[in-house]
Design a protein around this motif. Structure first.
Motif, PDB file in Angstrom:
ATOM      1  N   LEU A   1       0.738  -1.172   0.069  1.00  0.00           N
ATOM      2  CA  LEU A   1       0.103   0.063   0.141  1.00  0.00           C
ATOM      3  C   LEU A   1       0.903   1.192  -0.060  1.00  0.00           C
ATOM      4  CD1 LEU A   1      -2.899   1.138   0.264  1.00  0.00           C
ATOM      5  CD2 LEU A   1      -2.471   1.366   2.742  1.00  0.00           C
ATOM      6  N   GLU A   2       0.435   2.081  -0.808  1.00  0.00           N
ATOM      7  CA  GLU A   2       1.177   3.390  -0.916  1.00  0.00           C
ATOM      8  C   GLU A   2       0.077   4.519  -1.109  1.00  0.00           C
ATOM      9  OE1 GLU A   2       5.467   3.495  -3.089  1.00  0.00           O
ATOM     10  OE2 GLU A   2       3.831   2.395  -4.343  1.00  0.00           O
ATOM     11  N   VAL A   3       0.449   5.831  -0.546  1.00  0.00           N
ATOM     12  CA  VAL A   3      -0.385   6.981  -0.725  1.00  0.00           C
ATOM     13  C   VAL A   3       0.295   7.761  -1.653  1.00  0.00           C
ATOM     14  CG1 VAL A   3      -1.724   8.693   0.571  1.00  0.00           C
ATOM     15  CG2 VAL A   3      -1.372   6.414   1.767  1.00  0.00           C
ATOM     16  N   LEU A   4      -0.268   7.960  -2.792  1.00  0.00           N
ATOM     17  CA  LEU A   4       0.384   8.532  -3.816  1.00  0.00           C
ATOM     18  C   LEU A   4      -0.708   9.687  -4.468  1.00  0.00           C
ATOM     19  CD1 LEU A   4       2.262   5.992  -5.662  1.00  0.00           C
ATOM     20  CD2 LEU A   4       3.082   7.611  -4.099  1.00  0.00           C
ATOM     21  N   PRO A   5      -0.260  10.800  -5.153  1.00  0.00           N
ATOM     22  CA  PRO A   5      -1.057  11.647  -5.859  1.00  0.00           C
ATOM     23  C   PRO A   5      -1.657  10.952  -7.058  1.00  0.00           C
ATOM     24  CG  PRO A   5       1.063  12.730  -5.566  1.00  0.00           C
ATOM     25  CD  PRO A   5       1.234  11.165  -4.935  1.00  0.00           C
ATOM     26  N   ALA A   6      -2.965  11.033  -7.509  1.00  0.00           N
ATOM     27  CA  ALA A   6      -3.536  10.099  -8.409  1.00  0.00           C
ATOM     28  C   ALA A   6      -2.728  10.019  -9.673  1.00  0.00           C
ATOM     29  CB  ALA A   6      -4.855  10.838  -8.904  1.00  0.00           C
ATOM     30  N   GLN A   7      -2.410   8.721 -10.114  1.00  0.00           N
ATOM     31  CA  GLN A   7      -1.365   8.635 -11.148  1.00  0.00           C
ATOM     32  C   GLN A   7      -1.915   9.175 -12.684  1.00  0.00           C
ATOM     33  OE1 GLN A   7       1.853   6.890 -10.465  1.00  0.00           O
ATOM     34  NE2 GLN A   7       0.864   8.323  -8.852  1.00  0.00           N
ATOM     35  N   LYS A   8      -3.259   8.941 -12.469  1.00  0.00           N
ATOM     36  CA  LYS A   8      -4.089   9.600 -13.860  1.00  0.00           C
ATOM     37  C   LYS A   8      -5.062  10.714 -13.572  1.00  0.00           C
ATOM     38  CE  LYS A   8      -2.628   7.066 -17.207  1.00  0.00           C
ATOM     39  NZ  LYS A   8      -1.987   7.554 -18.607  1.00  0.00           N
ATOM     40  N   SER A   9      -4.658  11.919 -13.825  1.00  0.00           N
ATOM     41  CA  SER A   9      -5.472  13.015 -13.466  1.00  0.00           C
ATOM     42  C   SER A   9      -5.072  14.120 -14.192  1.00  0.00           C
ATOM     43  CB  SER A   9      -5.036  13.418 -11.803  1.00  0.00           C
ATOM     44  OG  SER A   9      -5.653  14.607 -11.271  1.00  0.00           O
ATOM     45  N   SER A  10      -6.104  15.167 -14.377  1.00  0.00           N
ATOM     46  CA  SER A  10      -6.139  16.300 -15.039  1.00  0.00           C
ATOM     47  C   SER A  10      -6.244  17.650 -14.089  1.00  0.00           C
ATOM     48  CB  SER A  10      -7.410  16.376 -15.944  1.00  0.00           C
ATOM     49  OG  SER A  10      -8.546  16.507 -15.315  1.00  0.00           O
ATOM     50  N   ALA A  11      -6.344  17.213 -12.908  1.00  0.00           N
ATOM     51  CA  ALA A  11      -6.382  18.336 -11.791  1.00  0.00           C
ATOM     52  C   ALA A  11      -5.102  18.922 -11.577  1.00  0.00           C
ATOM     53  CB  ALA A  11      -6.815  17.746 -10.627  1.00  0.00           C
TER      54      ALA A  11
ATOM     55  N   GLU B   1      -3.781  19.980  -8.743  1.00  0.00           N
ATOM     56  CA  GLU B   1      -3.459  19.342  -7.594  1.00  0.00           C
ATOM     57  C   GLU B   1      -4.181  18.146  -7.470  1.00  0.00           C
ATOM     58  OE1 GLU B   1      -3.463  21.463  -4.041  1.00  0.00           O
ATOM     59  OE2 GLU B   1      -2.646  23.385  -4.955  1.00  0.00           O
ATOM     60  N   PRO B   2      -3.558  16.872  -7.836  1.00  0.00           N
ATOM     61  CA  PRO B   2      -4.299  15.465  -7.903  1.00  0.00           C
ATOM     62  C   PRO B   2      -4.723  15.007  -6.491  1.00  0.00           C
ATOM     63  CG  PRO B   2      -2.587  15.562  -9.350  1.00  0.00           C
ATOM     64  CD  PRO B   2      -2.348  16.749  -8.562  1.00  0.00           C
ATOM     65  N   LYS B   3      -5.541  14.443  -6.317  1.00  0.00           N
ATOM     66  CA  LYS B   3      -6.147  14.040  -4.982  1.00  0.00           C
ATOM     67  C   LYS B   3      -5.236  12.559  -4.647  1.00  0.00           C
ATOM     68  CE  LYS B   3      -9.303  10.603  -6.654  1.00  0.00           C
ATOM     69  NZ  LYS B   3     -10.994  10.183  -6.498  1.00  0.00           N
ATOM     70  N   MET B   4      -5.007  12.587  -3.409  1.00  0.00           N
ATOM     71  CA  MET B   4      -4.239  11.648  -2.981  1.00  0.00           C
ATOM     72  C   MET B   4      -5.090  10.093  -2.961  1.00  0.00           C
ATOM     73  SD  MET B   4      -1.456  13.065  -2.254  1.00  0.00           S
ATOM     74  CE  MET B   4      -0.413  11.716  -1.593  1.00  0.00           C
ATOM     75  N   VAL B   5      -4.573   9.022  -3.449  1.00  0.00           N
ATOM     76  CA  VAL B   5      -4.830   7.807  -3.494  1.00  0.00           C
ATOM     77  C   VAL B   5      -4.254   6.781  -3.171  1.00  0.00           C
ATOM     78  CG1 VAL B   5      -5.757   6.191  -5.416  1.00  0.00           C
ATOM     79  CG2 VAL B   5      -5.784   8.609  -5.961  1.00  0.00           C
ATOM     80  N   GLN B   6      -4.887   5.873  -2.381  1.00  0.00           N
ATOM     81  CA  GLN B   6      -4.314   4.592  -1.560  1.00  0.00           C
ATOM     82  C   GLN B   6      -3.957   3.465  -2.675  1.00  0.00           C
ATOM     83  OE1 GLN B   6      -5.001   3.885   2.523  1.00  0.00           O
ATOM     84  NE2 GLN B   6      -7.052   5.315   2.036  1.00  0.00           N
ATOM     85  N   TYR B   7      -2.778   3.463  -3.194  1.00  0.00           N
ATOM     86  CA  TYR B   7      -2.668   2.515  -4.187  1.00  0.00           C
ATOM     87  C   TYR B   7      -2.093   1.117  -3.804  1.00  0.00           C
ATOM     88  CZ  TYR B   7      -3.098   5.923  -7.813  1.00  0.00           C
ATOM     89  OH  TYR B   7      -3.664   6.874  -8.845  1.00  0.00           O
ATOM     90  N   ILE B   8      -2.574  -0.003  -4.027  1.00  0.00           N
ATOM     91  CA  ILE B   8      -2.115  -1.560  -3.756  1.00  0.00           C
ATOM     92  C   ILE B   8      -1.053  -1.896  -5.023  1.00  0.00           C
ATOM     93  CG2 ILE B   8      -2.574  -3.825  -3.498  1.00  0.00           C
ATOM     94  CD1 ILE B   8      -3.718  -2.037  -1.186  1.00  0.00           C
ATOM     95  N   SER B   9      -1.014  -1.202  -6.074  1.00  0.00           N
ATOM     96  CA  SER B   9      -0.286  -1.803  -7.007  1.00  0.00           C
ATOM     97  C   SER B   9      -0.380  -0.825  -8.311  1.00  0.00           C
ATOM     98  CB  SER B   9      -0.676  -3.143  -7.730  1.00  0.00           C
ATOM     99  OG  SER B   9      -1.580  -3.251  -8.211  1.00  0.00           O
ATOM    100  N   ILE B  10       0.858  -0.716  -8.902  1.00  0.00           N
ATOM    101  CA  ILE B  10       0.941   0.452  -9.985  1.00  0.00           C
ATOM    102  C   ILE B  10       1.114  -0.624 -11.376  1.00  0.00           C
ATOM    103  CG2 ILE B  10       1.845   2.331 -11.443  1.00  0.00           C
ATOM    104  CD1 ILE B  10       0.285   3.030  -8.973  1.00  0.00           C
ATOM    105  N   GLY B  11       0.187  -0.666 -12.103  1.00  0.00           N
ATOM    106  CA  GLY B  11       0.542  -1.533 -13.239  1.00  0.00           C
ATOM    107  C   GLY B  11       0.418  -0.633 -14.831  1.00  0.00           C
ATOM    108  N   LYS B  12       0.154  -1.163 -15.854  1.00  0.00           N
ATOM    109  CA  LYS B  12       0.027  -0.976 -17.170  1.00  0.00           C
ATOM    110  C   LYS B  12      -1.509  -0.548 -17.659  1.00  0.00           C
ATOM    111  CE  LYS B  12       4.776  -2.511 -18.022  1.00  0.00           C
ATOM    112  NZ  LYS B  12       5.524  -3.092 -19.363  1.00  0.00           N
ATOM    113  N   GLU B  13      -1.605   0.235 -18.587  1.00  0.00           N
ATOM    114  CA  GLU B  13      -2.926   0.537 -19.032  1.00  0.00           C
ATOM    115  C   GLU B  13      -2.948  -0.831 -19.801  1.00  0.00           C
ATOM    116  OE1 GLU B  13      -3.671   4.068 -20.632  1.00  0.00           O
ATOM    117  OE2 GLU B  13      -2.521   5.301 -19.455  1.00  0.00           O
TER     118      GLU B  13
END
Length: 283
Positions: free
Chosen positions: A259-269, A271-283
């Motif tokens: 678990l990692e708390v990171l700025p949203a990896q996909k965002s147009s904002a 200041e991206p919101k913080m998201v709790q990620y379990i894994s970062i993959g590929k599209e």
């Protein structure tokens, strides 16, 4: 309005604002005594806060969370310094609300400790009050929770990570009373409402409690929820995020080591919101 007492309380508060009524000395004494008891309970308890037992207040929660509380309490994320203050706010709200009921002429049966036997396990707890033969709970809520989570029984039951439905069902069965609902007070602006729990399937909730008792006694952890796919503009990003039901669990980091708390990896904002990620993959 969903409860006859709502109108009575509103009328009493209206009269109070207009200076047409006052609060009796006996009610003021009742409220202050309840708050005094809460202060002793929150600040002078000899029982450690991490000492585990199955109680009415936690029996409706996910079994995986309770499993951690029983087997690995040391893995819980540290509670914020505001934890006791938040608990006290709830205690004060309950004390004042009961005083308002009394002054509004609403008769109720005050808190009483009850016990629910599930096989060889005795689950104890103290309900808040009984009105018209039905068990009710008093909850203080944030503005968001008041508007969204407590919008209705349906919205509450769909995201009941704190186990409020199971808790109330347990109180009803243990006290041999009807299930009532929740008196919800908005901590932001003082608004209140009654959310009836009449749609509760008591047998289903008791079955869940029985299952929870067994799950907590298992040697190995059995997760109740899986990660959810992240979406951006309606399309999956390939990333997996923490299940919404796990958001407030104190053991989310121990349960999901990646678990990692990171700025949203996909965002147009900006200041991206913080998201709790379990894994970062590929599209």
């Amino acid at each position: 309005m969903h409860h006859r007492a709502e109108l009575a309380i509103h009328q009493y508060l209206k009269d109070a604002v207009e200076g047409k009524t006052s609060m009796s000395d006996s009610t003021i004494e009742q409220i202050t005594n309840d708050i005094k008891d809460a202060l002793y309970r929150q600040f002078s308890s000899s029982k450690k806060r991490d000492e585990f037992s199955l109680r009415m207040s936690n029996i409706g929660r996910p079994s995986c969370q309770l499993w951690f509380e029983k087997n690995h309490p040391e893995k819980a994320l540290p509670k914020p310094n505001t934890f006791i203050m938040n608990m006290m706010i709830g205690d004060v709200v309950e004390a004042i609300f009961k005083g308002l009921l009394k002054e509004s002429g609403v008769e109720y049966q005050d808190s009483e400790k009850v016990h629910l036997a599930i096989d060889d396990t005795l689950i104890s707890g103290t309900y808040d009050l009984i009105i018209d033969g039905a068990v009710d709970d008093v909850k203080s809520a944030s503005d968001w929770s008041y508007k969204s989570k407590f919008e209705s029984f349906d919205s509450l039951s769909k995201g009941d990570s704190f186990g409020y439905v199971g808790q109330l069902a347990g109180y009803a069965v243990a006290s041999d009373k009807k299930i009532g609902g929740w008196w919800v007070v908005n901590k932001t602006n003082g608004r209140f409402k009654y959310v009836p729990a009449s749609d509760t399937n008591i047998e289903k909730e008791i079955s869940k409690i029985k299952k929870t008792v067994k799950e907590v006694d298992r040697k190995e952890l059995v997760r109740c929820f899986e990660p959810e796919p992240e979406y951006f503009r309606g399309k999956p990003t390939g990333n997996m995020v923490l299940n919404k039901n796990c958001t407030f669990c104190d053991f989310r980091q121990a349960c999901w080591e990646t678990l990692e708390v990171l700025p949203a990896q996909k965002s147009s904002a900006k200041e991206p919101k913080m998201v709790q990620y379990i894994s970062i993959g590929k599209e």
